[in-house]
Design an enzyme around this catalytic site. Structure first.
Site, mmCIF file in Angstrom:
data_model
loop_
_atom_site.group_PDB
_atom_site.id
_atom_site.type_symbol
_atom_site.label_atom_id
_atom_site.label_comp_id
_atom_site.label_asym_id
_atom_site.label_seq_id
_atom_site.Cartn_x
_atom_site.Cartn_y
_atom_site.Cartn_z
ATOM 1 N N GLU A 236 0.952 -1.306 -0.039
ATOM 2 C CA GLU A 236 0.143 -0.042 0.058
ATOM 3 C C GLU A 236 0.906 1.335 -0.011
ATOM 4 O O GLU A 236 0.855 2.236 -0.553
ATOM 5 C CB GLU A 236 -0.955 -0.071 1.277
ATOM 6 C CG GLU A 236 -2.037 -0.985 1.184
ATOM 7 C CD GLU A 236 -2.978 -0.957 2.015
ATOM 8 O OE1 GLU A 236 -3.484 0.036 2.387
ATOM 9 O OE2 GLU A 236 -3.139 -1.967 2.779
ATOM 10 N N HIS A 252 7.553 -26.163 5.236
ATOM 11 C CA HIS A 252 6.565 -27.540 4.856
ATOM 12 C C HIS A 252 6.037 -27.073 3.538
ATOM 13 O O HIS A 252 5.315 -27.841 2.937
ATOM 14 C CB HIS A 252 5.614 -27.622 5.560
ATOM 15 C CG HIS A 252 6.045 -28.066 7.178
ATOM 16 N ND1 HIS A 252 6.569 -29.336 7.475
ATOM 17 C CD2 HIS A 252 6.496 -27.254 8.208
ATOM 18 C CE1 HIS A 252 6.788 -29.490 8.653
ATOM 19 N NE2 HIS A 252 6.852 -28.118 9.296
ATOM 20 N N LYS A 343 -13.220 0.850 -3.905
ATOM 21 C CA LYS A 343 -14.395 0.673 -3.062
ATOM 22 C C LYS A 343 -15.515 1.686 -3.851
ATOM 23 O O LYS A 343 -16.796 1.395 -3.455
ATOM 24 C CB LYS A 343 -13.881 1.525 -1.685
ATOM 25 C CG LYS A 343 -12.960 0.696 -0.818
ATOM 26 C CD LYS A 343 -12.748 1.309 0.509
ATOM 27 C CE LYS A 343 -11.921 0.732 1.215
ATOM 28 N NZ LYS A 343 -11.456 1.278 2.420
HETATM 29 O O1 PA5 Z 1 -4.940 0.776 4.932
HETATM 30 C C1 PA5 Z 1 -5.769 0.879 4.047
HETATM 31 O O2 PA5 Z 1 -5.996 2.142 3.696
HETATM 32 C C2 PA5 Z 1 -6.765 -0.213 3.720
HETATM 33 O O3 PA5 Z 1 -5.975 -1.351 3.829
HETATM 34 C C3 PA5 Z 1 -8.166 -0.075 4.781
HETATM 35 O O4 PA5 Z 1 -7.848 -0.400 6.200
HETATM 36 C C4 PA5 Z 1 -9.092 -1.205 4.041
HETATM 37 O O5 PA5 Z 1 -9.591 -0.756 2.935
HETATM 38 C C5 PA5 Z 1 -10.259 -0.976 5.230
HETATM 39 O O6 PA5 Z 1 -10.659 0.129 5.353
HETATM 40 P P1 PA5 Z 1 -11.066 0.704 6.759
HETATM 41 O O7 PA5 Z 1 -9.769 0.446 7.610
HETATM 42 O O8 PA5 Z 1 -11.461 2.136 6.961
HETATM 43 O O9 PA5 Z 1 -11.977 -0.091 7.398
#
Ligand code: PA5
Length: 355
Positions: A236, A252, A343
């Site tokens: 990310e 394994h 999203k």
């Molecule tokens: O780190 C991020 O931005 C994402 O992985 C979010 O955590 C994920 O999309 C879920 O969103 P939220 O944390 O708002 O529930």
């Protein structure tokens, strides 16, 4: 490359919103998150089981909690990523909805399903729809401060749960372990900050080492969920694909691939902890020899004594390494444009059915 990371003027271009300041604040966030939970109480006593419902950065808090509780807590912790909950969820379960934004559709659906089965609830969120539901239904709400990308709010998503689930501190280490963690993270954070030159900065050094390679992160016992955290932070923040796994499991399966034709543009990091099970510790050398025969391999070690400090010290190192790799790649670590667009695309599709 090293010159790039030591040129502080170059950071603003890739990181205009200052993601680095959030990483710099990690120790303070842990302390703040503990204070946040101090005024909160879980009604109904210790649950038999805890199910943490979340996705992405918010689910990782559940993974870390599960590992912290593994051999110390008198209840089971299970993490569920998706729209549904396991069949055993019921009145003796505590369902924790962990969503930084409070608007993640999978988490909302799973939490509604858990509540429909009679589970007690806690929500950990900065607001959104989940916050609204907590307010409406009188559910305990751990109110996380706004303004963070979800994955950068990890301290707020994790530490209040540790405090809530172990108010006496007898099972999970209590205030003493948290204070030690804050001290360790403060000292480590000072070593990892952008002002520290690459030659003395393990975060920059790791980020630079990973540039141009596909990271493979392997954890051991306590560091198994941290390896996954490194992977998702690399994906990310730095926008590079990564793999992760943990010993002894990879002995394994994955070593078969390394022993066969593992050579490629990979770089392997083993996340080590001084308190590994002796047989796990014994495995690392020979496992490492197998990967090292194919690709560059190194180890990174946890700092501190308590479990929280050891776990979070490696989290912080990985966060900074992914940050520096993002800077070297010229990508903004704060934004997750593809995730956000996806999203929106899903929100425009038919809404999920809730229990
Ligand atoms: O780190 C991020 O931005 C994402 O992985 C979010 O955590 C994920 O999309 C879920 O969103 P939220 O944390 O708002 O529930």
């Amino acid at each position: 490359m090293s010159l790039g990371l030591d040129d502080l003027g170059s950071y603003a271009a890739a990181d205009p919103r200052g993601f680095r300041e959030l990483l710099r604040g990690f120790a303070g966030q842990v302390a703040d998150a503990a204070r946040l939970a101090e005024g909160l109480r879980l009604d109904g006593g210790t649950p038999r089981a805890v199910v943490v419902l979340g996705m992405g950065g918010s689910a990782v808090a559940g993974d870390l909690l599960q590992e912290l509780c593994h051999d110390r807590a008198p209840f089971a912790v299970h993490v569920t990523r998706g729209y549904t909950v396991p069949a055993w969820v019921g009145a003796d379960t505590l369902a924790v909805a962990s969503s930084y934004s409070g608007n993640t559709e999978e988490t909302l659906a799973a939490f509604a399903a858990a509540r429909a089965r009679g589970a007690r609830g806690v929500v950990v969120t900065s607001g959104g729809e989940l916050g609204e539901r907590a307010r409406r239904d009188g559910i305990l709400w751990v109110r996380v401060p706004p303004g963070f990308p979800p994955r950068a709010a990890l301290a707020y998503l994790l530490v209040p749960l540790v405090v809530l689930l172990d108010p006496t501190g007898r099972a999970l280490g209590g205030a003493e372990e948290r204070e030690e963690a804050v001290a360790v993270l403060k000292a480590l954070g000072a070593d990892l900050a952008p002002e520290v030159p690459l030659a003395q900065n393990p975060g920059k050094e790791l980020g630079a080492w990973l540039a141009g390679r596909t990271p493979v992160i392997y954890g051991t016992d306590l560091t198994a969920p941290v390896a996954y955290r490194w992977r998702t932070q690399l994906e990310e923040n730095a926008k590079v694909l990564a793999l992760s796994g943990a010993l002894p499991e990879i002995d394994h399966n994955a070593i078969e691939a390394w022993g066969g034709s593992g050579a490629g543009p990979w770089a392997v990091i083993f996340l080590r902890d001084g308190a590994e099970h002796p047989r796990v510790a014994r495995r690392v050398g020979p496992t490492r020899a197998i990967t090292e025969a194919q690709v560059p391999t190194r180890e990174a070690w946890a700092r501190g004594n308590g479990r929280l400090a050891r776990m979070l010290s490696l989290v912080l190192l990985g966060d900074w390494a992914s940050y520096y790799l993002a800077i070297l790649r010229g990508v903004d670590p704060w934004t997750a444009a593809t995730i956000e667009a996806f999203k929106r695309q899903m929100a425009d599709a038919d809404a999920p059915q809730e229990a």
